[in-house]
Structure formats: C-alpha cells, structure tokens
Design a protein around this motif. Structure first.
Motif, mmCIF file in Angstrom:
data_model
loop_
_atom_site.group_PDB
_atom_site.id
_atom_site.type_symbol
_atom_site.label_atom_id
_atom_site.label_comp_id
_atom_site.label_asym_id
_atom_site.label_seq_id
_atom_site.Cartn_x
_atom_site.Cartn_y
_atom_site.Cartn_z
ATOM 1 N N ARG A 61 0.813 -1.215 0.000
ATOM 2 C CA ARG A 61 0.000 0.000 0.000
ATOM 3 C C ARG A 61 0.848 1.268 0.000
ATOM 4 N NH1 ARG A 61 -2.412 -0.141 6.201
ATOM 5 N NH2 ARG A 61 -0.403 -0.320 7.273
ATOM 6 N N LEU A 62 2.051 1.199 0.541
ATOM 7 C CA LEU A 62 2.920 2.377 0.525
ATOM 8 C C LEU A 62 3.282 2.770 -0.905
ATOM 9 C CD1 LEU A 62 5.347 1.801 3.538
ATOM 10 C CD2 LEU A 62 3.604 3.583 3.292
ATOM 11 N N ILE A 63 3.436 1.776 -1.759
ATOM 12 C CA ILE A 63 3.718 2.067 -3.167
ATOM 13 C C ILE A 63 2.537 2.805 -3.790
ATOM 14 C CG2 ILE A 63 4.189 1.046 -5.424
ATOM 15 C CD1 ILE A 63 5.588 -1.241 -4.015
ATOM 16 N N ALA A 64 1.329 2.378 -3.443
ATOM 17 C CA ALA A 64 0.135 3.043 -3.962
ATOM 18 C C ALA A 64 0.090 4.500 -3.525
ATOM 19 C CB ALA A 64 -1.119 2.308 -3.488
ATOM 20 N N VAL A 65 0.445 4.755 -2.275
ATOM 21 C CA VAL A 65 0.449 6.132 -1.771
ATOM 22 C C VAL A 65 1.468 6.976 -2.523
ATOM 23 C CG1 VAL A 65 0.924 7.574 0.233
ATOM 24 C CG2 VAL A 65 -0.369 5.465 0.510
ATOM 25 N N VAL A 93 -8.839 1.192 -1.851
ATOM 26 C CA VAL A 93 -8.951 0.211 -0.765
ATOM 27 C C VAL A 93 -7.667 0.128 0.063
ATOM 28 C CG1 VAL A 93 -9.248 -2.236 -0.238
ATOM 29 C CG2 VAL A 93 -10.767 -1.131 -1.884
ATOM 30 N N PRO A 94 -6.486 -0.025 -0.556
ATOM 31 C CA PRO A 94 -5.264 -0.068 0.262
ATOM 32 C C PRO A 94 -5.000 1.219 1.037
ATOM 33 C CG PRO A 94 -4.845 -0.977 -1.916
ATOM 34 C CD PRO A 94 -6.190 -0.336 -1.976
ATOM 35 N N VAL A 95 -5.234 2.374 0.404
ATOM 36 C CA VAL A 95 -4.974 3.644 1.090
ATOM 37 C C VAL A 95 -5.918 3.823 2.275
ATOM 38 C CG1 VAL A 95 -5.082 6.159 0.834
ATOM 39 C CG2 VAL A 95 -3.976 4.771 -0.916
ATOM 40 N N LEU A 100 -13.987 8.244 3.926
ATOM 41 C CA LEU A 100 -14.322 9.516 3.294
ATOM 42 C C LEU A 100 -13.083 10.340 2.959
ATOM 43 C CD1 LEU A 100 -16.691 11.188 2.337
ATOM 44 C CD2 LEU A 100 -16.809 12.251 4.600
ATOM 45 N N PHE A 101 -12.163 10.483 3.912
ATOM 46 C CA PHE A 101 -10.955 11.263 3.642
ATOM 47 C C PHE A 101 -10.042 10.570 2.629
ATOM 48 C CE2 PHE A 101 -6.643 12.839 4.683
ATOM 49 C CZ PHE A 101 -6.850 14.185 4.406
ATOM 50 N N PRO A 102 -9.786 9.255 2.751
ATOM 51 C CA PRO A 102 -9.027 8.584 1.685
ATOM 52 C C PRO A 102 -9.684 8.710 0.319
ATOM 53 C CG PRO A 102 -9.084 7.204 3.633
ATOM 54 C CD PRO A 102 -10.002 8.360 3.902
ATOM 55 N N ASN A 136 -7.226 -5.514 8.911
ATOM 56 C CA ASN A 136 -6.920 -5.916 7.538
ATOM 57 C C ASN A 136 -7.857 -7.015 7.054
ATOM 58 O OD1 ASN A 136 -4.890 -4.064 7.440
ATOM 59 N ND2 ASN A 136 -3.215 -5.526 7.580
ATOM 60 N N GLY A 137 -8.236 -7.901 7.962
ATOM 61 C CA GLY A 137 -9.169 -8.956 7.588
ATOM 62 C C GLY A 137 -10.522 -8.395 7.189
#
Length: 285
Positions: A21-25, A256-258, A144-146, A202-203
């Motif tokens: 997820r860090l890569i996505a960010v 979703v990941p963020v 909402l914020f993501p 995470n689940g």
C-alpha cells in the motif's frame, strides 16, 4: 489434514495490495502533484462543467418519458448496480450507495456551474472528512478522507488522457465520481460490519473488498457500457474500456489499500462475537 479454507485468487490479490500500500500512496502523490503542478484547473473545471452539463440535461427533461428516453441505459445500469450492492453487501451497503450518489448529484446541482463554489466545496469536503477521520467512530469516516485524496488522483489521471469529446466527458466524469463515491461508502459500511463482528482490521478490509468485488467490477462495466452508448457513441468503445480499467484499478489498487491507513481498529468489537445456532441455554449458571 488441513481443513481450513484456502484463500482464493481475489483474496490473495487484495492481501497483496495491502502489503504494498505504501507504493500506492507514493504513486498517488507523485501523479497528483505532477498534474497539479502543470495545471490545477481540472480540480475546478471538471466539477463546474459536470454541474453545467447536469443542469442542461435536467432542463431538457419534461416528464418521466423524457427522462427514460434520454437515460434508459444509464438508469438500467444504475438499478442493476444497486441490486448487486444489496445482494452482495446487504441492505446497508445499498442504502449507503444510494445516499452517496444522491449527495454527489445534489452537490453538483447546488454548484450550478459557479466557478466560485468548486474549490470551497472541495475544501469543506476535505476538512469535514478529516475531522470525521480524527474524531468520529464511524466506518464511513475511515473511507471519506481517503476517498477525497484518491478522487484527486483519479481526476488527475482522467485529465492527463486526451479524450475524443470534451463536453460529454464532463457528464461521464460526474457518473464515474458518483459510482466511485457510492462504491466507497458501500465498502465502508461492509467493512464496519465485519469489524463490529470482531474481525481484525486488515481482515475486515479484505473481506469487504472481496464481498463487493462483483458489484464494483460488474457495476462499473455496466455503467461504462451505458455511458458509451448514451453519451459518447459506439465509436468510442475503446475509450470506454480504458475508463473502465482505470476505475477498477483505482478502486482496488489505490482506494482500498490507502483506506487501510485509517483508524479502523477503534470500530472493532472488544471480543469476537460468536453466532449461536441454538439460542437455548446449554448450561445453567
């Protein structure tokens, strides 16, 4: 003998997205900042043009027959999407999707093509969603914020790609934004339900995304097909496929990941609930 159910390909994919997820960010930040540095007009231009297009479209509708004639494919696709949200995500997911889409449509109508309202309205959304994220114990507050941040990223991508027709694309953006918001809020309430049942953070996120995998994938496909037929014409099918792929990647690879960085754990039940098939007491104290 291991009797545990092995995770499927969708679950493995979603779990992988959470791990990276860090890569996505990083990708989101780089792309959004790059586009904003070149031109931040899209942040204002897309909502304004979409609100103008929505107003003109509504002004041209005289009755129910006119509404059906001008948007029959889109209406059928939206109804099918709602049914899938309810079937796969439950009644609360369906309600959340309808309310979210209605709120976004209402915001565009309130904007009315005014250039002075676009930035303030987005600023209010960002501030309000940030306050909810920090203080509200709600599942929608964790998304909402993501969503507000990821929405900028999606707009940046759509702006960077040359499209064949500018005016219809404004309404296309409005439809995509409405479905994206509806999908995000449906995902939020489903994840909140799993957390309330005691699932780990995470689940719960993976379960919710997996549960809504079909509604988002199929719903986005139906909407893109309806948009292509209703607004852009069959000659632009290739652009519809591109928009569809961008939306699906945006939702499952970025949004979703963020959203997993949000404080979901505060929604988790103190102990996992156990569903009793037999409600009768098996022992007396």
């Amino acid at each position: 003998m291991d009797l545990r159910e092995k995770p499927g390909k969708v679950q493995n994919f979603l779990e992988l997205m959470l791990r990276i997820r860090l890569i996505a960010v990083v990708v989101m930040v780089i792309v959004t900042v790059t586009v904003l540095a070149k031109s931040w007009d899209f942040l204002v231009g897309l909502p304004i043009a979409a609100s103008e297009g929505l107003g003109m479209w509504l002004a041209g509708i005289d009755n129910v027959q006119g509404f059906w004639t001008s948007s029959q494919y889109l209406a059928v696709a939206a109804l099918a999407g709602l049914v899938m949200f309810i079937v796969f995500g439950g009644a609360r997911a369906g309600i959340a999707s309808v309310v979210s889409a209605a709120l976004l449509g209402g915001a565009l109508m309130v904007m009315g093509g005014s250039e002075d309202l676009a930035l303030p309205m987005y600023g209010i959304l960002a501030l309000f969603s940030l306050l909810l994220l920090l203080f509200a114990k709600l599942s929608v507050a964790c998304v909402l914020f993501p969503f507000a941040l990821a929405w900028l990223f999606l707009c940046a991508i759509l702006t960077a790609i040359p499209w064949p027709a500018e005016e219809p694309m404004n309404l296309v953006w409005g439809v995509q934004s409405a479905f994206g918001f509806a999908s995000a809020m449906a995902f939020a309430v489903v994840a909140g339900k799993h957390l309330g049942a005691g699932a780990p953070q995470n689940g719960a996120i993976v379960k919710a995304a997996k549960q809504l995998f079909v509604p988002v994938i199929v719903g986005a496909l139906l909407l893109e097909a309806a948009i292509t037929i209703d607004m852009l014409g069959k000659a632009n099918v290739i652009y519809g496929i591109l928009r569809y792929l961008l939306f699906v990647v945006w939702f499952f690879v970025f949004l979703v990941p963020v959203s997993s960085f949000a404080p979901w754990e505060r929604l988790r039940a103190g102990s996992r609930r156990v569903e009793m098939k037999d409600k009768k007491k098996t022992s007396k104290k």
